[in-house]
Design a protein around this motif. Structure first.
Motif, PDB file in Angstrom:
ATOM      1  N   ASN A   1       0.806  -1.223   0.000  1.00  0.00           N
ATOM      2  CA  ASN A   1       0.000   0.000   0.000  1.00  0.00           C
ATOM      3  C   ASN A   1       0.840   1.274   0.000  1.00  0.00           C
ATOM      4  N   HIS A   2       2.127   1.202   0.277  1.00  0.00           N
ATOM      5  CA  HIS A   2       2.979   2.383   0.275  1.00  0.00           C
ATOM      6  C   HIS A   2       3.666   2.641  -1.074  1.00  0.00           C
ATOM      7  N   ASN A   3       3.475   1.750  -2.049  1.00  0.00           N
ATOM      8  CA  ASN A   3       4.134   1.878  -3.347  1.00  0.00           C
ATOM      9  C   ASN A   3       3.136   1.562  -4.457  1.00  0.00           C
ATOM     10  N   PRO A   4       2.978   2.436  -5.437  1.00  0.00           N
ATOM     11  CA  PRO A   4       2.024   2.165  -6.516  1.00  0.00           C
ATOM     12  C   PRO A   4       2.470   1.044  -7.456  1.00  0.00           C
ATOM     13  N   GLN A   5       3.752   0.722  -7.457  1.00  0.00           N
ATOM     14  CA  GLN A   5       4.288  -0.330  -8.325  1.00  0.00           C
ATOM     15  C   GLN A   5       4.570  -1.606  -7.528  1.00  0.00           C
ATOM     16  N   PRO A   6       4.324  -2.785  -8.125  1.00  0.00           N
ATOM     17  CA  PRO A   6       4.681  -4.033  -7.443  1.00  0.00           C
ATOM     18  C   PRO A   6       6.199  -4.120  -7.226  1.00  0.00           C
ATOM     19  N   GLU A   7       6.578  -4.820  -6.157  1.00  0.00           N
ATOM     20  CA  GLU A   7       7.979  -5.001  -5.801  1.00  0.00           C
ATOM     21  C   GLU A   7       8.320  -6.486  -5.827  1.00  0.00           C
ATOM     22  N   GLU A   8       9.563  -6.795  -6.200  1.00  0.00           N
ATOM     23  CA  GLU A   8      10.015  -8.178  -6.187  1.00  0.00           C
ATOM     24  C   GLU A   8      10.291  -8.610  -4.750  1.00  0.00           C
ATOM     25  N   GLU A   9       9.791  -9.785  -4.390  1.00  0.00           N
ATOM     26  CA  GLU A   9       9.972 -10.334  -3.055  1.00  0.00           C
ATOM     27  C   GLU A   9      10.411 -11.790  -3.166  1.00  0.00           C
ATOM     28  N   TYR A  10      10.943 -12.305  -2.082  1.00  0.00           N
ATOM     29  CA  TYR A  10      11.462 -13.667  -2.040  1.00  0.00           C
ATOM     30  C   TYR A  10      10.871 -14.400  -0.844  1.00  0.00           C
ATOM     31  N   ILE A  11      10.435 -15.630  -1.083  1.00  0.00           N
ATOM     32  CA  ILE A  11       9.866 -16.462  -0.025  1.00  0.00           C
ATOM     33  C   ILE A  11      10.605 -17.793  -0.037  1.00  0.00           C
ATOM     34  N   ASP A  12      11.179 -18.161   1.090  1.00  0.00           N
ATOM     35  CA  ASP A  12      11.861 -19.437   1.243  1.00  0.00           C
ATOM     36  C   ASP A  12      11.015 -20.321   2.160  1.00  0.00           C
ATOM     37  N   LEU A  13      10.414 -21.344   1.593  1.00  0.00           N
ATOM     38  CA  LEU A  13       9.537 -22.225   2.366  1.00  0.00           C
ATOM     39  C   LEU A  13      10.289 -23.266   3.191  1.00  0.00           C
ATOM     40  N   LEU A  14      11.542 -23.529   2.874  1.00  0.00           N
ATOM     41  CA  LEU A  14      12.265 -24.599   3.562  1.00  0.00           C
ATOM     42  C   LEU A  14      12.308 -24.411   5.079  1.00  0.00           C
ATOM     43  N   PRO A  15      12.727 -23.256   5.595  1.00  0.00           N
ATOM     44  CA  PRO A  15      12.742 -23.127   7.063  1.00  0.00           C
ATOM     45  C   PRO A  15      11.345 -23.147   7.678  1.00  0.00           C
ATOM     46  N   ILE A  16      10.363 -22.681   6.949  1.00  0.00           N
ATOM     47  CA  ILE A  16       8.983 -22.704   7.454  1.00  0.00           C
ATOM     48  C   ILE A  16       8.509 -24.146   7.600  1.00  0.00           C
ATOM     49  N   LEU A  17       8.746 -24.955   6.560  1.00  0.00           N
ATOM     50  CA  LEU A  17       8.358 -26.366   6.623  1.00  0.00           C
ATOM     51  C   LEU A  17       9.106 -27.096   7.737  1.00  0.00           C
ATOM     52  N   GLN A  18      10.400 -26.842   7.868  1.00  0.00           N
ATOM     53  CA  GLN A  18      11.187 -27.490   8.911  1.00  0.00           C
ATOM     54  C   GLN A  18      10.670 -27.123  10.303  1.00  0.00           C
ATOM     55  N   ASP A  19      10.312 -25.857  10.500  1.00  0.00           N
ATOM     56  CA  ASP A  19       9.763 -25.437  11.798  1.00  0.00           C
ATOM     57  C   ASP A  19       8.441 -26.118  12.112  1.00  0.00           C
ATOM     58  N   LEU A  20       7.716 -26.520  11.068  1.00  0.00           N
ATOM     59  CA  LEU A  20       6.436 -27.217  11.245  1.00  0.00           C
ATOM     60  C   LEU A  20       6.606 -28.742  11.281  1.00  0.00           C
ATOM     61  N   TYR A  21       7.854 -29.197  11.285  1.00  0.00           N
ATOM     62  CA  TYR A  21       8.168 -30.631  11.282  1.00  0.00           C
ATOM     63  C   TYR A  21       7.588 -31.346  10.070  1.00  0.00           C
ATOM     64  N   ILE A  22       7.618 -30.657   8.944  1.00  0.00           N
ATOM     65  CA  ILE A  22       7.196 -31.233   7.665  1.00  0.00           C
ATOM     66  C   ILE A  22       8.459 -31.440   6.845  1.00  0.00           C
ATOM     67  N   SER A  23       8.646 -32.623   6.318  1.00  0.00           N
ATOM     68  CA  SER A  23       9.820 -32.915   5.500  1.00  0.00           C
ATOM     69  C   SER A  23       9.748 -32.129   4.191  1.00  0.00           C
ATOM     70  N   PRO A  24      10.648 -31.152   3.992  1.00  0.00           N
ATOM     71  CA  PRO A  24      10.607 -30.385   2.742  1.00  0.00           C
ATOM     72  C   PRO A  24      10.762 -31.263   1.506  1.00  0.00           C
ATOM     73  N   GLU A  25      11.612 -32.269   1.580  1.00  0.00           N
ATOM     74  CA  GLU A  25      11.836 -33.134   0.419  1.00  0.00           C
ATOM     75  C   GLU A  25      10.547 -33.838  -0.008  1.00  0.00           C
ATOM     76  N   LYS A  26       9.848 -34.418   0.957  1.00  0.00           N
ATOM     77  CA  LYS A  26       8.600 -35.120   0.642  1.00  0.00           C
ATOM     78  C   LYS A  26       7.500 -34.148   0.219  1.00  0.00           C
ATOM     79  N   PHE A  27       7.368 -33.060   0.963  1.00  0.00           N
ATOM     80  CA  PHE A  27       6.290 -32.102   0.709  1.00  0.00           C
ATOM     81  C   PHE A  27       6.432 -31.442  -0.660  1.00  0.00           C
ATOM     82  N   LEU A  28       7.638 -31.088  -1.040  1.00  0.00           N
ATOM     83  CA  LEU A  28       7.866 -30.313  -2.259  1.00  0.00           C
ATOM     84  C   LEU A  28       8.102 -31.152  -3.511  1.00  0.00           C
ATOM     85  N   GLN A  29       8.319 -32.434  -3.372  1.00  0.00           N
ATOM     86  CA  GLN A  29       8.772 -33.250  -4.497  1.00  0.00           C
ATOM     87  C   GLN A  29       7.848 -33.239  -5.712  1.00  0.00           C
ATOM     88  N   ASN A  30       6.544 -33.129  -5.533  1.00  0.00           N
ATOM     89  CA  ASN A  30       5.616 -33.182  -6.669  1.00  0.00           C
ATOM     90  C   ASN A  30       5.121 -31.817  -7.141  1.00  0.00           C
TER      91      ASN A  30
END
Length: 91
Positions: free
Chosen positions: A53-82
């Motif tokens: 809401n502070h910028n009229p133009q979209p901005e590039e952002e980065y999201i890394d799901l690996l640490p989020i999945l690990q914190d939730l005790y979800i195996s990133p390899e199994k979860f992301l493989q398909n």
């Protein structure tokens, strides 16, 4: 899970990543209005365009799901493989 794609969206102050029966919510910046594009998906790492809401133009952002999945005790390899792509939800 045999789906080839996941979805990314946001609701209030949360980013929402959905795949199969899983819905993963995590804090988003307070000024996030919406995600406008998925530029890249690389096995748990997203490059997205986000509208704030502070910028009229979209901005590039980065999201890394690996640490989020690990914190939730979800195996990133199994979860992301398909997951072959990520689509915007409510775009």
């Amino acid at each position: 899970m045999t789906m080839a794609y996941a979805t990314l969206g946001n609701e209030k102050n949360y980013t929402i990543f959905k795949y199969g029966p899983y819905t993963i919510r995590f804090k988003a910046p307070y000024s996030l209005e919406k995600y406008t594009a998925i530029k890249e998906w690389d096995h748990g790492y997203l490059v997205v365009m986000a509208k704030y809401n502070h910028n009229p133009q979209p901005e590039e952002e980065y999201i890394d799901l690996l640490p989020i999945l690990q914190d939730l005790y979800i195996s990133p390899e199994k979860f992301l493989q398909n997951i072959k792509e990520v689509r915007l939800e409510n775009a």
